[in-house]
Motif scaffolding. Sequence first.
Motif, PDB file in Angstrom:
ATOM      1  N   ALA A  64       0.901  -1.183   0.133  1.00  0.00           N
ATOM      2  CA  ALA A  64      -0.143  -0.099  -0.014  1.00  0.00           C
ATOM      3  C   ALA A  64       0.967   1.302   0.057  1.00  0.00           C
ATOM      4  O   ALA A  64       0.478   2.369  -0.493  1.00  0.00           O
ATOM      5  CB  ALA A  64      -0.856  -0.035   1.144  1.00  0.00           C
ATOM      6  N   ALA A  65       2.084   1.226   0.622  1.00  0.00           N
ATOM      7  CA  ALA A  65       3.039   2.184   0.645  1.00  0.00           C
ATOM      8  C   ALA A  65       3.827   2.524  -0.524  1.00  0.00           C
ATOM      9  O   ALA A  65       4.434   3.413  -0.553  1.00  0.00           O
ATOM     10  CB  ALA A  65       3.672   2.046   1.973  1.00  0.00           C
ATOM     11  N   SER A  66       3.722   1.434  -1.419  1.00  0.00           N
ATOM     12  CA  SER A  66       4.869   1.488  -2.375  1.00  0.00           C
ATOM     13  C   SER A  66       4.441   2.123  -3.717  1.00  0.00           C
ATOM     14  O   SER A  66       4.996   2.267  -4.662  1.00  0.00           O
ATOM     15  CB  SER A  66       5.240   0.073  -2.756  1.00  0.00           C
ATOM     16  OG  SER A  66       4.248  -0.672  -3.362  1.00  0.00           O
ATOM     17  N   PHE A  67       3.118   2.455  -3.962  1.00  0.00           N
ATOM     18  CA  PHE A  67       2.165   2.878  -4.949  1.00  0.00           C
ATOM     19  C   PHE A  67       1.061   3.737  -4.577  1.00  0.00           C
ATOM     20  O   PHE A  67       0.458   3.723  -3.576  1.00  0.00           O
ATOM     21  CB  PHE A  67       1.659   1.589  -5.752  1.00  0.00           C
ATOM     22  CG  PHE A  67       0.980   1.910  -7.034  1.00  0.00           C
ATOM     23  CD1 PHE A  67       1.776   2.148  -8.247  1.00  0.00           C
ATOM     24  CD2 PHE A  67      -0.676   2.011  -6.849  1.00  0.00           C
ATOM     25  CE1 PHE A  67       1.099   2.786  -9.315  1.00  0.00           C
ATOM     26  CE2 PHE A  67      -1.020   2.254  -8.239  1.00  0.00           C
ATOM     27  CZ  PHE A  67      -0.168   2.712  -9.225  1.00  0.00           C
ATOM     28  N   ASP A  68       0.985   5.014  -5.393  1.00  0.00           N
ATOM     29  CA  ASP A  68       0.041   5.856  -5.266  1.00  0.00           C
ATOM     30  C   ASP A  68      -1.579   5.347  -5.473  1.00  0.00           C
ATOM     31  O   ASP A  68      -2.108   5.616  -6.603  1.00  0.00           O
ATOM     32  CB  ASP A  68       0.340   7.093  -6.002  1.00  0.00           C
ATOM     33  CG  ASP A  68      -1.010   8.396  -5.775  1.00  0.00           C
ATOM     34  OD1 ASP A  68      -1.710   8.075  -4.598  1.00  0.00           O
ATOM     35  OD2 ASP A  68      -0.866   9.412  -6.649  1.00  0.00           O
ATOM     36  N   PHE A  69      -1.926   4.533  -4.707  1.00  0.00           N
ATOM     37  CA  PHE A  69      -3.234   3.951  -4.850  1.00  0.00           C
ATOM     38  C   PHE A  69      -4.506   5.087  -4.830  1.00  0.00           C
ATOM     39  O   PHE A  69      -5.614   4.764  -5.029  1.00  0.00           O
ATOM     40  CB  PHE A  69      -3.689   2.580  -4.220  1.00  0.00           C
ATOM     41  CG  PHE A  69      -2.813   1.588  -4.244  1.00  0.00           C
ATOM     42  CD1 PHE A  69      -3.319   0.745  -5.187  1.00  0.00           C
ATOM     43  CD2 PHE A  69      -1.912   1.323  -3.381  1.00  0.00           C
ATOM     44  CE1 PHE A  69      -2.379  -0.641  -5.471  1.00  0.00           C
ATOM     45  CE2 PHE A  69      -1.058   0.090  -3.619  1.00  0.00           C
ATOM     46  CZ  PHE A  69      -1.449  -0.658  -4.716  1.00  0.00           C
ATOM     47  N   GLY A  70      -4.112   6.075  -4.036  1.00  0.00           N
ATOM     48  CA  GLY A  70      -5.088   7.225  -3.809  1.00  0.00           C
ATOM     49  C   GLY A  70      -5.447   8.112  -5.081  1.00  0.00           C
ATOM     50  O   GLY A  70      -6.525   8.824  -4.748  1.00  0.00           O
ATOM     51  N   ARG A  71      -4.860   7.801  -6.185  1.00  0.00           N
ATOM     52  CA  ARG A  71      -5.411   8.441  -7.365  1.00  0.00           C
ATOM     53  C   ARG A  71      -6.586   7.641  -7.944  1.00  0.00           C
ATOM     54  O   ARG A  71      -7.255   8.228  -8.850  1.00  0.00           O
ATOM     55  CB  ARG A  71      -4.147   8.311  -8.556  1.00  0.00           C
ATOM     56  CG  ARG A  71      -3.829   6.828  -8.810  1.00  0.00           C
ATOM     57  CD  ARG A  71      -2.527   6.968  -9.600  1.00  0.00           C
ATOM     58  NE  ARG A  71      -2.771   6.542 -11.039  1.00  0.00           N
ATOM     59  CZ  ARG A  71      -2.140   6.090 -11.855  1.00  0.00           C
ATOM     60  NH1 ARG A  71      -0.768   5.443 -11.386  1.00  0.00           N
ATOM     61  NH2 ARG A  71      -2.278   5.849 -13.095  1.00  0.00           N
ATOM     62  N   PHE A  72      -7.062   6.502  -7.168  1.00  0.00           N
ATOM     63  CA  PHE A  72      -8.360   5.940  -7.716  1.00  0.00           C
ATOM     64  C   PHE A  72      -9.441   6.084  -6.705  1.00  0.00           C
ATOM     65  O   PHE A  72      -9.343   6.026  -5.496  1.00  0.00           O
ATOM     66  CB  PHE A  72      -8.112   4.526  -8.016  1.00  0.00           C
ATOM     67  CG  PHE A  72      -6.891   4.392  -8.750  1.00  0.00           C
ATOM     68  CD1 PHE A  72      -6.985   4.494 -10.085  1.00  0.00           C
ATOM     69  CD2 PHE A  72      -5.576   3.613  -8.374  1.00  0.00           C
ATOM     70  CE1 PHE A  72      -5.871   4.241 -11.042  1.00  0.00           C
ATOM     71  CE2 PHE A  72      -4.699   3.094  -9.094  1.00  0.00           C
ATOM     72  CZ  PHE A  72      -4.648   3.706 -10.438  1.00  0.00           C
ATOM     73  N   ALA A  73     -10.571   6.559  -7.195  1.00  0.00           N
ATOM     74  CA  ALA A  73     -11.725   6.825  -6.322  1.00  0.00           C
ATOM     75  C   ALA A  73     -12.069   5.607  -5.875  1.00  0.00           C
ATOM     76  O   ALA A  73     -12.735   5.443  -4.616  1.00  0.00           O
ATOM     77  CB  ALA A  73     -12.768   7.473  -6.956  1.00  0.00           C
TER      78      ALA A  73
END
Length: 351
Positions: A174-183
């Motif tokens: 979870a910390a290694s990739f920007d998953f926050g760009r997805f709603a």
Amino acid sequence: MTTSSMDGARNDEETAQQQVLMMLAGKWVAGILNVVARLGVADLLTGGPRTTADLAAATETHAPTLYRLLRAAASVGVFAEREDGRFELTPKADYLRSDVPGTLRYLAYFYGETTVWNSWGSAIDSVRTGEPIGPKLRGGKTWFQYLEQDVPEFATAFHNAMSELNENRAPKIAASFDFGRFATITDLGGGQGRLLSAILQRYPQTRGVLFDIPTAIETAPAVLAAHGVTDRVELVRGSFFESVPSGADAYLLKAIMHDWPDAECIGVLKRIRAAIDSDKDARVLIIDGVIPEGNEPHYSKLMDIAMLVTDGGRERTGAEWASLLAHAGFELAEIHPTTPPHGIVEGRPVQ
């Protein structure tokens, strides 16, 4: 050639020979660790060193034979024998305890399951034909049918192993990739939802869909509740071999695709492509092994053969991932590093 150079060449030859001998003994080591894991010896040593007689009484085993097993394990750094004859934990032995993050106890236990073990005895047949031997050893049953119906003891070990590995790796992924760009993220084959929970904990604005067969997600509510993300996750039961929920911004597949040959994987990816809304810049995110080029030692190169012989799956190089995506209407955007031995293969739809 001088005497010293001849001695050096002979020593190099003997060293190489000893190294190959240790490689050949790898299955013996795995067998020893399997027995140690099944007996729970590491758990018995958490309070400090103990005698073989004491450990034999606790495990209901033959003390002289248990000593031989522990001596062999200590020879590869799992446990250490003290001068007084007692055995104690080592950093390697800690990972055979049940109570440490990232424990490998259940994986070592599971690797001793008969069809997993015996598949290697017919590896030459798989290399000759390209077909796995595992299904034949399981009477034609699928992997999960066999586990649940025939060997529930090992099914429990397998599920515990996957759960523990996911619990340990999920926050790192979870910390290694920007998953926050997805709603909205749909986790296909996400099981209990440990990875999805870790992602949603890190990105509080993101919502999730946990999609898997009914028996796989029946215990998911407790995991989601423990992570405080229940209100942001929709549970959907089904099989990605039949359909995929539509409308997500990202579709996540962790340690799924290596289970299957290319044809099945392409079918899953095509269903994902069809489920993506035409007006969304969505992604498919495959978290799986990425085999490096050249002679570099890598776990995925060994796992590739394990997947071949046991169930017909495979690990893939970056180029092979790109080809797989292309056959399903995607293009490879990037391969992102994450917790070894995995990478995050990002595919974007071709319009």
